[in-house]
Design an enzyme around this catalytic site. Structure first.
Site, PDB file in Angstrom:
ATOM      1  N   THR A   1       0.822  -1.215   0.000  1.00 51.67           N
ATOM      2  CA  THR A   1       0.000   0.000   0.000  1.00 51.67           C
ATOM      3  C   THR A   1       0.850   1.257   0.000  1.00 51.67           C
ATOM      4  O   THR A   1       0.471   2.262  -0.601  1.00 51.67           O
ATOM      5  CB  THR A   1      -0.938   0.004   1.226  1.00 51.67           C
ATOM      6  OG1 THR A   1      -1.812  -1.122   1.135  1.00 51.67           O
ATOM      7  CG2 THR A   1      -1.759   1.279   1.294  1.00 51.67           C
TER       8      THR A   1
ATOM      9  N   SER B   1       1.288  -7.477  -0.765  1.00 54.01           N
ATOM     10  CA  SER B   1       1.933  -8.477   0.098  1.00 54.01           C
ATOM     11  C   SER B   1       1.063  -9.695   0.364  1.00 54.01           C
ATOM     12  O   SER B   1       1.579 -10.756   0.720  1.00 54.01           O
ATOM     13  CB  SER B   1       2.387  -7.850   1.421  1.00 54.01           C
ATOM     14  OG  SER B   1       1.301  -7.609   2.288  1.00 54.01           O
TER      15      SER B   1
ATOM     16  N   THR C   1       1.329  -4.254   4.418  1.00 54.06           N
ATOM     17  CA  THR C   1       1.035  -4.542   5.825  1.00 54.06           C
ATOM     18  C   THR C   1       0.485  -5.949   6.055  1.00 54.06           C
ATOM     19  O   THR C   1       0.641  -6.501   7.141  1.00 54.06           O
ATOM     20  CB  THR C   1       0.012  -3.541   6.388  1.00 54.06           C
ATOM     21  OG1 THR C   1      -1.198  -3.614   5.613  1.00 54.06           O
ATOM     22  CG2 THR C   1       0.548  -2.121   6.359  1.00 54.06           C
ATOM     23  N   ASP C   2      -0.155  -6.550   5.044  1.00 50.80           N
ATOM     24  CA  ASP C   2      -0.888  -7.792   5.282  1.00 50.80           C
ATOM     25  C   ASP C   2       0.003  -8.935   5.734  1.00 50.80           C
ATOM     26  O   ASP C   2      -0.407  -9.753   6.571  1.00 50.80           O
ATOM     27  CB  ASP C   2      -1.656  -8.203   4.025  1.00 50.80           C
ATOM     28  CG  ASP C   2      -2.924  -7.383   3.815  1.00 50.80           C
ATOM     29  OD1 ASP C   2      -3.232  -6.549   4.687  1.00 50.80           O
ATOM     30  OD2 ASP C   2      -3.591  -7.579   2.787  1.00 50.80           O
TER      31      ASP C   2
END
Length: 320
Positions: free
Chosen positions: A20, A66, A99-100
């Site tokens: 992101t 990710s 972030t995932d």
């Protein structure tokens, strides 16, 4: 030299993985309908005051959401990080990442490399063209940590907080401070470019030294992650056991409820799997380390959360 003043001779390497933080949206202010990983890493850093006067180099390792991270992407990242860590001119490394799965990548990098220099993963919850993007501040804070005297190991920097690789977990899908480090708490905070540390930097783990095997592998051992829940049944485990030899599972991580407890039917099937040669480990569905008790059905791995236990078991099986 003043605190935070750049050292021109020392180099900071910024490796881009996408996410992101490198997202591009069709309209400004769209914080959910964006294309992750579209912006080159060098463009993300353009004009950041923290980089002025610093010796910084950029390398695009991947441009990916990710959630879609593949073995080949992680192998390239481990390889490039290892090369730069070995360079005496490099003071620290910053990795821009989604972030995932950043908590998985942080655990993997620390486990495989246990760097004596700072290897700082950072991210964003808002894409680059958002009305108030969080990426620039996160990237600035990551550089501050990467150039902090005495810093070492892999950490995740987001919203001014510095998380350790074993504890960090994404706990919220939208807010700009989505991570938590549980009872251990954060390692440090970044305040106006200054790092205020609360506990020790990460150190080597039991599985350190397996980078070569990881980089050589064309595929990882087959490890499945299951979860116990109300009305859990035996059939998912038995279906795995019935697979053809080339599809046969080698390990199972099971997320237990409460304090690593399992539904009776799932427990029985997992014991069948263990008797058939499948290694079974348990983790808490809530991510907290289990409190050991005599009836704990299977061993945990260092109290790790399910996604990190999956990597730990995979690395164990890789060298079995």
């Amino acid at each position: 030299m003043q605190v935070g003043e750049p050292t021109k001779a020392a180099r900071v390497v910024v490796l881009g993985m996408g996410g992101t933080i490198a997202g591009r949206a069709e309209r400004a202010g769209d914080n959910v309908g964006y294309d992750a990983g579209a912006v080159p890493v060098e463009d993300l850093a353009a004009g950041l005051p923290v980089l002025q006067g610093r010796n910084v180099s950029f390398e695009q390792v991947a441009q990916i959401n990710s959630k879609d991270m593949r073995l080949a992407d992680l192998q390239r990242l481990v390889d490039r990080a290892r090369v730069h860590l070995a360079d005496p001119s490099v003071q620290g490394i910053v990795v821009t990442h989604g972030t995932d799965t950043i908590e998985e990548t942080a655990y993997l990098l620390q486990t495989l490399l246990a760097p004596a220099k700072p290897l700082v993963l950072t991210c964003a919850m808002r894409p680059a063209p958002a009305g108030s993007p969080d990426g620039p501040q996160n990237l600035s804070d990551a550089v501050a940590v990467a150039t902090e005297p005495g810093a070492r190991g892999v950490v995740v920097v987001c919203a001014g907080r510095v998380h350790g690789p074993h504890e960090v977990a994404k706990q919220h899908p939208y807010r700009t401070d989505p991570f938590d480090s549980g009872d251990a708490g954060v390692i440090a905070q970044v305040e106006e470019g200054r790092v205020r540390r609360f506990r020790d930097w990460p150190v080597a783990a039991r599985r350190t030294g397996r980078a070569e095997a990881f980089l050589r592998a064309s595929a990882m051992p087959r490890v499945v992650w299951l979860s116990s829940h109300a009305d859990a049944q035996a059939w998912p485990v038995r279906a795995l056991l019935a697979a053809s030899p080339e599809q046969r599972v080698q390990g199972i991580v099971v997320s237990g409820t409460g304090n690593a407890s399992l539904h009776t039917e799932l427990d029985a099937a997992l014991r069948e799997a263990e008797a058939a040669g499948v290694r079974v480990v348990i983790a808490n569905r809530n991510g907290a380390p289990p409190v050991p008790y005599p009836q704990q059905p299977f061993a945990d791995i260092d109290g790790l959360s399910p996604p990190k236990a999956r990597w730990a078991l995979t690395l164990d099986l890789l060298e079995a």
